[in-house]
Design a protein around this motif. Structure first.
Motif, mmCIF file in Angstrom:
data_model
loop_
_atom_site.group_PDB
_atom_site.id
_atom_site.type_symbol
_atom_site.label_atom_id
_atom_site.label_comp_id
_atom_site.label_asym_id
_atom_site.label_seq_id
_atom_site.Cartn_x
_atom_site.Cartn_y
_atom_site.Cartn_z
ATOM 1 N N ARG A 9 49.909 31.693 25.773
ATOM 2 C CA ARG A 9 50.805 31.250 26.509
ATOM 3 C C ARG A 9 51.221 32.177 27.654
ATOM 4 N NH1 ARG A 9 53.357 36.497 23.951
ATOM 5 N NH2 ARG A 9 51.875 38.039 23.332
ATOM 6 N N ARG A 10 52.742 32.356 28.537
ATOM 7 C CA ARG A 10 52.563 32.813 30.101
ATOM 8 C C ARG A 10 53.389 33.769 29.943
ATOM 9 N NH1 ARG A 10 49.339 29.048 34.195
ATOM 10 N NH2 ARG A 10 48.001 27.225 32.475
ATOM 11 N N SER A 11 53.763 34.688 29.779
ATOM 12 C CA SER A 11 54.741 35.341 30.336
ATOM 13 C C SER A 11 54.509 36.690 31.521
ATOM 14 C CB SER A 11 55.455 35.991 29.302
ATOM 15 O OG SER A 11 54.821 36.784 27.990
ATOM 16 N N PHE A 12 56.120 37.827 31.222
ATOM 17 C CA PHE A 12 55.007 38.477 32.466
ATOM 18 C C PHE A 12 54.122 40.047 32.639
ATOM 19 C CE2 PHE A 12 56.526 42.004 35.329
ATOM 20 C CZ PHE A 12 56.191 41.912 36.661
ATOM 21 N N HIS A 13 54.504 39.850 30.967
ATOM 22 C CA HIS A 13 53.696 41.303 30.294
ATOM 23 C C HIS A 13 52.489 40.986 29.750
ATOM 24 C CE1 HIS A 13 54.650 39.512 26.252
ATOM 25 N NE2 HIS A 13 53.638 40.092 25.842
ATOM 26 N N VAL A 14 52.121 39.512 29.520
ATOM 27 C CA VAL A 14 50.874 38.558 29.340
ATOM 28 C C VAL A 14 50.398 39.110 30.696
ATOM 29 C CG1 VAL A 14 49.516 36.768 28.195
ATOM 30 C CG2 VAL A 14 51.441 37.694 26.918
ATOM 31 N N VAL A 15 50.867 38.049 31.750
ATOM 32 C CA VAL A 15 50.275 38.393 33.057
ATOM 33 C C VAL A 15 49.747 39.620 33.538
ATOM 34 C CG1 VAL A 15 49.786 37.956 34.985
ATOM 35 C CG2 VAL A 15 51.077 36.454 33.739
ATOM 36 N N LEU A 16 50.788 40.886 32.868
ATOM 37 C CA LEU A 16 50.435 42.117 33.525
ATOM 38 C C LEU A 16 48.654 42.508 32.328
ATOM 39 C CD1 LEU A 16 53.862 44.203 34.579
ATOM 40 C CD2 LEU A 16 52.025 43.437 36.029
ATOM 41 N N GLU A 17 48.850 42.216 31.357
ATOM 42 C CA GLU A 17 47.928 42.735 30.392
ATOM 43 C C GLU A 17 46.780 41.629 31.152
ATOM 44 O OE1 GLU A 17 50.054 42.842 26.260
ATOM 45 O OE2 GLU A 17 49.515 40.727 26.610
ATOM 46 N N GLN A 18 46.688 40.941 31.777
ATOM 47 C CA GLN A 18 45.469 40.561 31.537
ATOM 48 C C GLN A 18 45.160 41.581 32.916
ATOM 49 O OE1 GLN A 18 44.989 36.806 34.505
ATOM 50 N NE2 GLN A 18 43.676 36.454 32.681
ATOM 51 N N GLN A 19 46.183 41.642 33.764
ATOM 52 C CA GLN A 19 45.643 42.609 35.426
ATOM 53 C C GLN A 19 45.001 43.655 35.076
ATOM 54 O OE1 GLN A 19 46.140 40.569 38.269
ATOM 55 N NE2 GLN A 19 45.266 42.309 38.797
ATOM 56 N N VAL A 20 45.673 44.695 33.679
ATOM 57 C CA VAL A 20 45.075 45.832 33.904
ATOM 58 C C VAL A 20 43.651 45.572 33.019
ATOM 59 C CG1 VAL A 20 45.572 47.500 32.265
ATOM 60 C CG2 VAL A 20 47.325 46.888 33.034
ATOM 61 N N MET A 21 43.669 44.775 32.249
ATOM 62 C CA MET A 21 42.436 45.005 30.980
ATOM 63 C C MET A 21 41.231 44.019 32.423
ATOM 64 S SD MET A 21 42.783 45.477 28.573
ATOM 65 C CE MET A 21 41.201 45.817 27.949
ATOM 66 N N VAL A 22 41.015 43.335 33.046
ATOM 67 C CA VAL A 22 40.454 42.818 34.204
ATOM 68 C C VAL A 22 40.108 44.120 35.162
ATOM 69 C CG1 VAL A 22 39.828 41.368 36.092
ATOM 70 C CG2 VAL A 22 40.893 40.424 33.570
ATOM 71 N N SER A 23 40.852 44.253 35.557
ATOM 72 C CA SER A 23 40.711 45.819 36.518
ATOM 73 C C SER A 23 40.117 46.931 35.853
ATOM 74 C CB SER A 23 42.479 46.291 37.143
ATOM 75 O OG SER A 23 43.121 44.707 37.940
ATOM 76 N N GLN A 66 47.017 47.180 45.366
ATOM 77 C CA GLN A 66 47.709 47.255 43.808
ATOM 78 C C GLN A 66 49.044 46.557 43.682
ATOM 79 O OE1 GLN A 66 46.638 47.413 40.357
ATOM 80 N NE2 GLN A 66 44.547 47.488 41.864
ATOM 81 N N LEU A 67 50.436 46.740 45.206
ATOM 82 C CA LEU A 67 51.630 46.743 45.056
ATOM 83 C C LEU A 67 51.448 44.902 45.059
ATOM 84 C CD1 LEU A 67 52.867 49.314 47.348
ATOM 85 C CD2 LEU A 67 53.146 49.010 45.341
ATOM 86 N N GLY A 95 43.477 51.612 42.032
ATOM 87 C CA GLY A 95 44.558 51.804 41.350
ATOM 88 C C GLY A 95 45.414 51.187 40.444
ATOM 89 N N TRP A 96 44.588 50.357 39.719
ATOM 90 C CA TRP A 96 44.796 49.792 38.506
ATOM 91 C C TRP A 96 45.407 50.396 37.402
ATOM 92 C CZ3 TRP A 96 44.412 51.867 33.405
ATOM 93 C CH2 TRP A 96 43.081 52.362 33.470
ATOM 94 N N PRO A 97 45.218 51.774 37.156
ATOM 95 C CA PRO A 97 47.145 52.811 36.655
ATOM 96 C C PRO A 97 47.914 52.342 37.419
ATOM 97 C CG PRO A 97 45.287 54.041 37.236
ATOM 98 C CD PRO A 97 44.535 53.393 38.120
ATOM 99 N N LEU A 98 48.439 51.791 38.274
ATOM 100 C CA LEU A 98 49.439 51.560 38.667
ATOM 101 C C LEU A 98 50.281 50.169 38.097
ATOM 102 C CD1 LEU A 98 49.357 52.011 42.277
ATOM 103 C CD2 LEU A 98 50.547 53.237 41.441
ATOM 104 N N THR A 99 49.192 49.401 37.490
ATOM 105 C CA THR A 99 49.634 48.503 37.066
ATOM 106 C C THR A 99 50.187 48.446 35.643
ATOM 107 O OG1 THR A 99 48.237 47.362 38.169
ATOM 108 C CG2 THR A 99 49.320 46.069 36.161
ATOM 109 N N ALA A 100 49.173 49.479 35.070
ATOM 110 C CA ALA A 100 50.027 49.988 33.687
ATOM 111 C C ALA A 100 50.637 50.858 33.221
ATOM 112 C CB ALA A 100 48.020 50.649 33.487
#
Length: 363
Positions: A232-246, A292-293, A87-92
């Protein structure tokens, strides 16, 4: 996986107060809560409520669906591992609009950051496979309780790798949750399914603990990536990591599914599934969506509130998963398991108290 994010914007650290009555403490808490509420727009609180609900509903649902898969004829460990990251595309899809909302750009990918994501993706793939073995052989309530030991490992790895601070309450939590896992081990005969051998049950127990240890390591390494590479830590940076790792975890897991020829076996497995072919695919699809939710909800809670609130919700979802498994899947619930549940909740409470009382460096 859910990377750690410092987000404590709601309540600032206060200096120690003189001894006051319980009523005064309650009154002060109400005042602080009301002031915190007024500092944020209503949209902030709506998002926080929705994100919290996602954590408390989606993660337990994902765990129960994994057990439903095995209880109704599913056998593949690789398929359940693959579902966890499919389900990683949902995060993307959530990530892309954040660049416009926050008026920012994607984080540049250099060699070190790419290698870090590849390593975290591989570890996540292995971690999901370990948990798949756990849910194949253990009741969902037992697997959820054992998985809570990831807090112990994330605390220890965070201390040694990231140099996070520890205090007496956190150390107490580590000891308490370890004791809870021991209680479950002593009561292993009461909740073993009839079609599960002693060897399989022990394997499920071991894989669950090892998966929790690896999960704790992933937490610490994710935080280390922010500290050393991202800065740095922000919402979009954390989502980026989540998408790449997933994405990398999805790639590694897909290779495993192809090599084991489990994709080819899905058709025959679906035909013999107790609920029928449609039920088989619905279990897998909703398993991917709910996981993913839950990840998105956890990320949002960390960003909108704090690690303390995320810890509280993580503590609450353990009994929710266990109780739901008893009600919906008719998991056995012995006195020892109830005691372990209570002790685990106590350990989470001790950790949350220790985490909230540990001074945070401003950044």
């Amino acid at each position: 996986m859910q990377p750690l994010l410092e987000g404590g914007e709601i309540m600032d650290e206060v200096s120690p107060m003189p001894s006051v009555s319980l009523w005064d403490r309650i009154s002060n808490s109400k005042t602080l809560a009301w002031e915190a509420y007024k500092r944020k727009p209503i949209s902030h609180w709506i998002l926080l409520v929705l994100s919290s609900a996602a954590m408390l509903v989606a993660f337990p649902a994902s765990s129960l669906l994994s057990r439903v898969y095995y209880a109704n004829g599913g056998t593949s460990k690789w398929i359940i591992s693959w579902v966890a990251v499919a389900g990683w595309p949902l995060t993307a899809l959530i990530l892309l609009p954040t660049y416009f909302v926050f008026k920012t750009f994607p984080t540049p990918l250099d060699l070190k950051l790419t290698l870090a994501y590849i390593v975290l993706g591989f570890l996540s793939a292995v971690d999901n496979l370990m948990y798949a073995y756990a849910y194949a052989y253990l009741p969902a309530s037992t697997a959820a309780l054992l998985a809570s030991s990831s807090l112990v490992f994330s605390t220890l790895f965070g201390y040694f790798l990231v140099k996070n601070k520890l205090n007496a309450a956190m150390i107490n939590a580590v000891v308490i949750i370890t004791a809870a896992m021991t209680i479950i081990a002593l009561d292993s005969d009461s909740d073993r399914y009839g079609n599960i051998t002693d060897r399989q049950y022990i394997m499920g127990f071991v894989w669950d603990i090892l998966g929790s240890a690896l999960h704790g390591l992933i937490f610490a390494l994710s935080e280390l990536v922010f500290v050393k590479l991202v800065g740095r830590r922000s919402f979009h940076v954390v989502l980026e990591q989540q998408v790449m790792v997933s994405l990398f975890a999805f790639a590694f897991t897909t290779i495993g599914v192809v090599v084991s020829k489990d994709f080819q076996g899905m058709k025959s497995e679906a035909k013999t599934f107790k609920g029928g072919v449609a039920s088989y695919y619905l279990v897998l699809i909703w398993g991917a969506i709910t996981f993913q939710l839950g990840v998105l909800g956890g990320t949002a809670v960390l960003f909108l509130a704090s690690t303390v609130l995320a810890g509280i919700l993580n503590a609450i979802r353990v009994p929710i998963t266990s109780i739901a498994a008893v009600i919906l899947l008719h998991d056995p619930m012995s006195g020892f398991k109830i005691l372990s549940l209570i002790v685990t909740f106590w350990g989470f409470g001790s950790y949350i108290y220790g985490n909230s009382s540990t001074p945070k460096d401003s950044s």
